[in-house]
Design a protein around this motif. Sequence first.
Motif, PDB file in Angstrom:
ATOM      1  N   ALA A  37      20.774  64.822  68.576  1.00  0.00           N
ATOM      2  CA  ALA A  37      21.883  65.537  67.581  1.00  0.00           C
ATOM      3  C   ALA A  37      22.486  64.552  66.787  1.00  0.00           C
ATOM      4  O   ALA A  37      23.038  64.442  65.655  1.00  0.00           O
ATOM      5  CB  ALA A  37      22.630  66.174  68.442  1.00  0.00           C
ATOM      6  N   ASP A  84      25.952  74.379  64.563  1.00  0.00           N
ATOM      7  CA  ASP A  84      25.962  75.044  65.775  1.00  0.00           C
ATOM      8  C   ASP A  84      26.784  76.339  65.448  1.00  0.00           C
ATOM      9  O   ASP A  84      26.987  77.311  66.145  1.00  0.00           O
ATOM     10  CB  ASP A  84      26.500  74.464  66.918  1.00  0.00           C
ATOM     11  CG  ASP A  84      27.747  74.203  66.948  1.00  0.00           C
ATOM     12  OD1 ASP A  84      28.509  73.800  65.680  1.00  0.00           O
ATOM     13  OD2 ASP A  84      28.498  73.917  67.913  1.00  0.00           O
ATOM     14  N   VAL A 130      19.348  65.485  74.386  1.00  0.00           N
ATOM     15  CA  VAL A 130      19.870  66.452  73.267  1.00  0.00           C
ATOM     16  C   VAL A 130      20.608  65.897  72.600  1.00  0.00           C
ATOM     17  O   VAL A 130      20.872  65.659  71.098  1.00  0.00           O
ATOM     18  CB  VAL A 130      20.344  67.714  73.871  1.00  0.00           C
ATOM     19  CG1 VAL A 130      21.039  68.736  72.915  1.00  0.00           C
ATOM     20  CG2 VAL A 130      19.015  68.702  74.563  1.00  0.00           C
ATOM     21  N   ASP A 131      21.895  65.080  72.988  1.00  0.00           N
ATOM     22  CA  ASP A 131      22.918  64.847  72.349  1.00  0.00           C
ATOM     23  C   ASP A 131      22.512  63.405  71.522  1.00  0.00           C
ATOM     24  O   ASP A 131      22.891  63.322  70.358  1.00  0.00           O
ATOM     25  CB  ASP A 131      24.035  64.087  73.367  1.00  0.00           C
ATOM     26  CG  ASP A 131      24.818  65.211  74.018  1.00  0.00           C
ATOM     27  OD1 ASP A 131      25.534  65.044  74.934  1.00  0.00           O
ATOM     28  OD2 ASP A 131      24.522  66.334  73.512  1.00  0.00           O
ATOM     29  N   ARG A 190      12.796  72.499  76.603  1.00  0.00           N
ATOM     30  CA  ARG A 190      14.141  73.027  76.693  1.00  0.00           C
ATOM     31  C   ARG A 190      14.969  72.086  75.593  1.00  0.00           C
ATOM     32  O   ARG A 190      15.837  72.548  75.262  1.00  0.00           O
ATOM     33  CB  ARG A 190      14.655  72.863  77.974  1.00  0.00           C
ATOM     34  CG  ARG A 190      15.996  73.187  78.305  1.00  0.00           C
ATOM     35  CD  ARG A 190      16.429  73.185  79.746  1.00  0.00           C
ATOM     36  NE  ARG A 190      17.773  73.653  80.090  1.00  0.00           N
ATOM     37  CZ  ARG A 190      18.499  73.815  81.207  1.00  0.00           C
ATOM     38  NH1 ARG A 190      17.637  73.232  82.370  1.00  0.00           N
ATOM     39  NH2 ARG A 190      19.682  74.415  81.400  1.00  0.00           N
ATOM     40  N   ILE A 191      14.687  70.940  75.539  1.00  0.00           N
ATOM     41  CA  ILE A 191      15.565  69.885  74.512  1.00  0.00           C
ATOM     42  C   ILE A 191      15.213  70.622  73.123  1.00  0.00           C
ATOM     43  O   ILE A 191      16.367  70.580  72.536  1.00  0.00           O
ATOM     44  CB  ILE A 191      14.834  68.666  74.644  1.00  0.00           C
ATOM     45  CG1 ILE A 191      15.333  68.024  76.076  1.00  0.00           C
ATOM     46  CG2 ILE A 191      15.560  67.634  73.669  1.00  0.00           C
ATOM     47  CD1 ILE A 191      14.830  66.594  76.669  1.00  0.00           C
ATOM     48  N   TYR A 192      13.869  70.644  72.700  1.00  0.00           N
ATOM     49  CA  TYR A 192      13.638  71.119  71.459  1.00  0.00           C
ATOM     50  C   TYR A 192      14.403  72.571  71.278  1.00  0.00           C
ATOM     51  O   TYR A 192      14.958  72.936  70.168  1.00  0.00           O
ATOM     52  CB  TYR A 192      12.209  71.032  71.325  1.00  0.00           C
ATOM     53  CG  TYR A 192      11.959  69.714  70.646  1.00  0.00           C
ATOM     54  CD1 TYR A 192      10.344  69.514  70.890  1.00  0.00           C
ATOM     55  CD2 TYR A 192      12.617  68.595  70.342  1.00  0.00           C
ATOM     56  CE1 TYR A 192      10.002  68.294  70.552  1.00  0.00           C
ATOM     57  CE2 TYR A 192      12.147  67.453  70.072  1.00  0.00           C
ATOM     58  CZ  TYR A 192      10.803  67.161  70.176  1.00  0.00           C
ATOM     59  OH  TYR A 192      10.414  65.969  69.874  1.00  0.00           O
ATOM     60  N   GLU A 194      17.242  73.789  72.665  1.00  0.00           N
ATOM     61  CA  GLU A 194      18.662  73.708  72.455  1.00  0.00           C
ATOM     62  C   GLU A 194      18.822  73.010  70.946  1.00  0.00           C
ATOM     63  O   GLU A 194      19.936  73.534  70.230  1.00  0.00           O
ATOM     64  CB  GLU A 194      19.198  72.814  73.574  1.00  0.00           C
ATOM     65  CG  GLU A 194      19.394  73.087  74.844  1.00  0.00           C
ATOM     66  CD  GLU A 194      20.556  72.979  75.583  1.00  0.00           C
ATOM     67  OE1 GLU A 194      21.498  72.500  74.857  1.00  0.00           O
ATOM     68  OE2 GLU A 194      20.517  73.444  76.918  1.00  0.00           O
ATOM     69  N   LEU A 195      17.997  72.072  70.668  1.00  0.00           N
ATOM     70  CA  LEU A 195      18.087  71.449  69.253  1.00  0.00           C
ATOM     71  C   LEU A 195      18.043  72.503  68.177  1.00  0.00           C
ATOM     72  O   LEU A 195      18.787  72.730  67.238  1.00  0.00           O
ATOM     73  CB  LEU A 195      17.298  70.306  69.067  1.00  0.00           C
ATOM     74  CG  LEU A 195      17.812  69.085  69.684  1.00  0.00           C
ATOM     75  CD1 LEU A 195      16.502  68.037  69.578  1.00  0.00           C
ATOM     76  CD2 LEU A 195      18.908  68.512  69.405  1.00  0.00           C
ATOM     77  N   TYR A 254      18.791  65.814  80.303  1.00  0.00           N
ATOM     78  CA  TYR A 254      18.370  66.358  79.526  1.00  0.00           C
ATOM     79  C   TYR A 254      19.083  66.791  78.213  1.00  0.00           C
ATOM     80  O   TYR A 254      18.972  66.672  77.121  1.00  0.00           O
ATOM     81  CB  TYR A 254      17.350  67.819  79.663  1.00  0.00           C
ATOM     82  CG  TYR A 254      18.338  69.042  79.721  1.00  0.00           C
ATOM     83  CD1 TYR A 254      18.462  69.701  78.714  1.00  0.00           C
ATOM     84  CD2 TYR A 254      18.999  69.292  80.792  1.00  0.00           C
ATOM     85  CE1 TYR A 254      19.378  71.043  78.521  1.00  0.00           C
ATOM     86  CE2 TYR A 254      19.742  70.603  80.904  1.00  0.00           C
ATOM     87  CZ  TYR A 254      20.112  71.192  79.795  1.00  0.00           C
ATOM     88  OH  TYR A 254      20.824  72.305  79.699  1.00  0.00           O
ATOM     89  N   LYS A 255      20.548  66.892  78.729  1.00  0.00           N
ATOM     90  CA  LYS A 255      21.634  67.028  77.814  1.00  0.00           C
ATOM     91  C   LYS A 255      22.006  65.888  77.098  1.00  0.00           C
ATOM     92  O   LYS A 255      22.296  65.714  75.975  1.00  0.00           O
ATOM     93  CB  LYS A 255      22.867  67.517  78.550  1.00  0.00           C
ATOM     94  CG  LYS A 255      22.890  68.766  79.105  1.00  0.00           C
ATOM     95  CD  LYS A 255      23.195  69.565  78.000  1.00  0.00           C
ATOM     96  CE  LYS A 255      23.555  71.078  78.202  1.00  0.00           C
ATOM     97  NZ  LYS A 255      23.844  72.151  76.950  1.00  0.00           N
TER      98      LYS A 255
END
Length: 444
Positions: free
Chosen positions: A13, A86, A9-10, A46-48, A50-51, A5-6
């Motif tokens: 991003a 961030d 996310v990356d 969870r992905i959204y 974190e973004l 999932y990271k």
Amino acid sequence: MKARYKVIVDEFASAIQLGHLPAGTRLPTHRALASERAISLATATRIYSELEAMGLVRGETGRGTFVREILRPLGSSDDQQRVAPDVLDLNFNTPSLPEQADRLRSALRQLATRGDIESLLRYQPYAGRLNDREAVASYLSNMGVVTQAKNVLMVNGAQQGLAITVMGLLRPGDVVAVDALTYPGFKVLASLYHLELVPIPVNPSGPDLVALETVCQSRRVRAIYTMPTLHNPLGWVLSSEQRETIGSIARKYNLLIIEDAAYAYLEPRPPAPLAYYAPERTIYVTGFSKNVATGLRVGAVVSPAEHRDALERAIRATSWNTPALMTSIVCDWLREGYVAQLEEEKRRDAGQRQTLARTILQDFTCYGHPNAYFNWIVLPEEARAERVVKRLLKSRISVSTAEPFSTSATVPQAIRLALGSVSLHDLQSALIKIKEAIDYEKGL
């Protein structure tokens, strides 16, 4: 090995930061993302999340998830640094209330049904349409500014109001008296138009008016730039006596007064403006960025009749006119009473944030109006502003030193906090870390 999932996310991003997913792009729904990537719905959520925590996207209930605008405009110090998405940004104030986006959608729908919609596509009068100027004149009467609509000029925000004042009424080399700590945007204008700024010493209750008169006796001062109602960054509200004295000095030495009222709405019972005490020589500048929305670049300049033509020429030279679409929205909200409602709600919001700041930072010398969206922290003698700022950046918090606000050779050891651009939860967390950073530097 990085969790899957990271990796996703990356990927998002990177695409957003490189511009491959531009601001406003609607991202796949949570279910669609889960299906496309063969992940669970919980993982997609969870992905959204974190973004969103990184400041890259914004979720809107019932509409979806959208890419945010992440480029930070230059312009707080003589050019304020861009801030990573961030980082909690306590440099700029962009106070906004949750329901404002829905109100804008409604306003746009109402505009679309008007019979005169086509008129919004045309050039407008340089100073704005008369009915809009009438709405602003009526609004300003509640602030103690008594004027006729013909003396109100619509501009693209208060910053352009200051710019056309400088361009239309001052000349390169003119001497302008300013507070020793003042709004950085005026410093930028002064540099661009080659004005000489002469700093006037300040104290917590206002500028040293004896020093102002002394400067006028020894220098050929052309104008004074001042923020009598809710000064940025110190938060003072000048008394009626102080305002009357400034008006008297201006008359005695033939000064033009540039009165910046960008934050005046945060004072619920302000004294009469300087435009009341010296109407024949005061240019009153205000905007609707802070009390309504920073993205609606609408402001107003109230001018004595003798300066009106020069200011209209400056508007023509810089922007021709303020877009009718934006002025229509703002002026409709003025007539409906929505701006007054926003101002009341933002005063409460700012008051809550100011109370939080004063409670957490009570061990330090703090200056700020009870309803202000900013706070000025004088650092203990042992601490250095640059070190405090650098330490806070390591904690992903960005604040300003005194340098962008200072017009004198001696820059005080202080930091300025903008309280209005982050959630209350994030603000509380940031303030605690700010206290810890100052305490750490004090103990070195």
